[in-house]
Design an enzyme around this catalytic site. Sequence first.
Site, short mmCIF file in Angstrom:
data_model
loop_
_atom_site.label_atom_id
_atom_site.label_comp_id
_atom_site.label_asym_id
_atom_site.label_seq_id
_atom_site.Cartn_x
_atom_site.Cartn_y
_atom_site.Cartn_z
CB CYS A 32 -3.14 -3.46 -4.33
SG CYS A 32 -1.66 -3.47 -3.29
CE1 TYR B 189 1.12 -10.30 -4.23
CE2 TYR B 189 0.40 -10.27 -1.94
CZ TYR B 189 0.26 -9.83 -3.24
OH TYR B 189 -0.73 -8.94 -3.56
N1 LIG Z 1 5.48 -1.37 -2.02
C1 LIG Z 1 5.59 -2.77 -1.83
C2 LIG Z 1 4.30 -3.56 -1.83
C3 LIG Z 1 3.16 -3.03 -2.62
C4 LIG Z 1 2.91 -3.88 -3.82
O1 LIG Z 1 3.63 -4.85 -4.11
N2 LIG Z 1 1.87 -3.52 -4.56
C5 LIG Z 1 1.57 -4.24 -5.78
C6 LIG Z 1 0.09 -4.43 -5.96
S1 LIG Z 1 -0.59 -5.52 -4.77
C7 LIG Z 1 2.05 -3.43 -6.94
O2 LIG Z 1 1.87 -2.23 -6.98
N3 LIG Z 1 2.66 -4.10 -7.91
C8 LIG Z 1 3.15 -3.49 -9.08
C9 LIG Z 1 3.98 -4.43 -9.91
O3 LIG Z 1 4.10 -5.60 -9.52
O4 LIG Z 1 4.48 -4.01 -10.95
C10 LIG Z 1 6.64 -3.38 -2.73
O5 LIG Z 1 7.37 -2.59 -3.32
O6 LIG Z 1 6.77 -4.60 -2.78
#
Ligand SMILES: N[C@@H](CCC(=O)N[C@@H](CS)C(=O)NCC(=O)O)C(=O)O
Length: 315
Positions: free
Chosen positions: A60, A190
């Site tokens: 990540c 993204y």
């Molecule tokens: N905390 C942020 C960004 C962190 C984020 O998106 N991390 C990803 C990994 S790069 C994640 O944990 N994704 C879990 C998921 O998509 O279920 C959010 O809520 O968008």
Amino acid sequence: MAQAQFQQETSPRGEFVRQPNRFTGRVTAKSTSAPGEGPDEQGRWPLESGRYRLIWSRACPWAHRAVIVRKLLGLEDAISLGTVDPIRDERGWRFSLDPGGRDPVLGIEFLAEAYLLTDPEYQGRVTVPVLVDTLTRQVVTNDYPQLTLDLSTEWTPLATKDPNLLPSELRPEMDRLMQDIYEDVNNGVYRCGFAVGQEAYDEAYSRLFSRLDQLEQRLSHQRYLFGDHVTEADVRLFTTLVRFDAVYHNHFKCNRNKLSEMPSLWRYARDLYSLPGFGDTVDFDQIKRHYYGTHAQINPGGIVPQGPDLSAWTS
Ligand SMILES: N[C@@H](CCC(=O)N[C@@H](CS)C(=O)NCC(=O)O)C(=O)O
């Protein structure tokens, strides 16, 4: 319109609109709580060495930046580190790399356990990075942009190195540049990859490459984003650039060109890669397995491509 990877985070136009960060607690020496206590009336957790645990996935980019900053500041002894498996199952991030499938400090199998303990009503995505209180297993924060700023400013009494990642005289310009980089590059890839409408994709793609062209220009006459000194802005840009050719170019359709075809950005990214804290925290295998293996709407078969050749990062 195609099925979105994250329905809740997709606008009617098919744009990816990232969820807000649910937990925004802050650890600071200014907290009026005693050691071992919870947050004070203003939500400030007490600064304590060894009390908090940072959970990351090597895949990540948002978590990667926290790990780099922690290392550059010499906070490894003050903040322990837990690592989730790059492949989530239907219950989300799991500690299946650890013996017995449990985080050895928090004792949990799934990161969702900490989220739900903190907010039983939580329904969003369970994300990394996250800072967890080891005494209560409560989530302190998953607000990744604030987390790294706090490591440089609020955690100073426990830091063993002083890399000056946030020079105060540069802060206003840094904040503007980091915001542009966030919108167009960090989150921009993204917005390309998770777009489910042509216009939404076209717009994200065009903003991404316009911004990269601008950064290419900037880096054609200076070593780092703010001259000869590494700042947090470089950390934030690096974690996207190092994933660019390995995943974003193909998997997220960011394919006008590869990073390795932009000479200044490529020189810059490899320069950073060679520094302690940067290249030694990159795991291309986990990065590729995570992205290609967990976005079923984008890559239904989950096949992880063999290429590209990434050996130039180290040569
Ligand atoms: N905390 C942020 C960004 C962190 C984020 O998106 N991390 C990803 C990994 S790069 C994640 O944990 N994704 C879990 C998921 O998509 O279920 C959010 O809520 O968008």
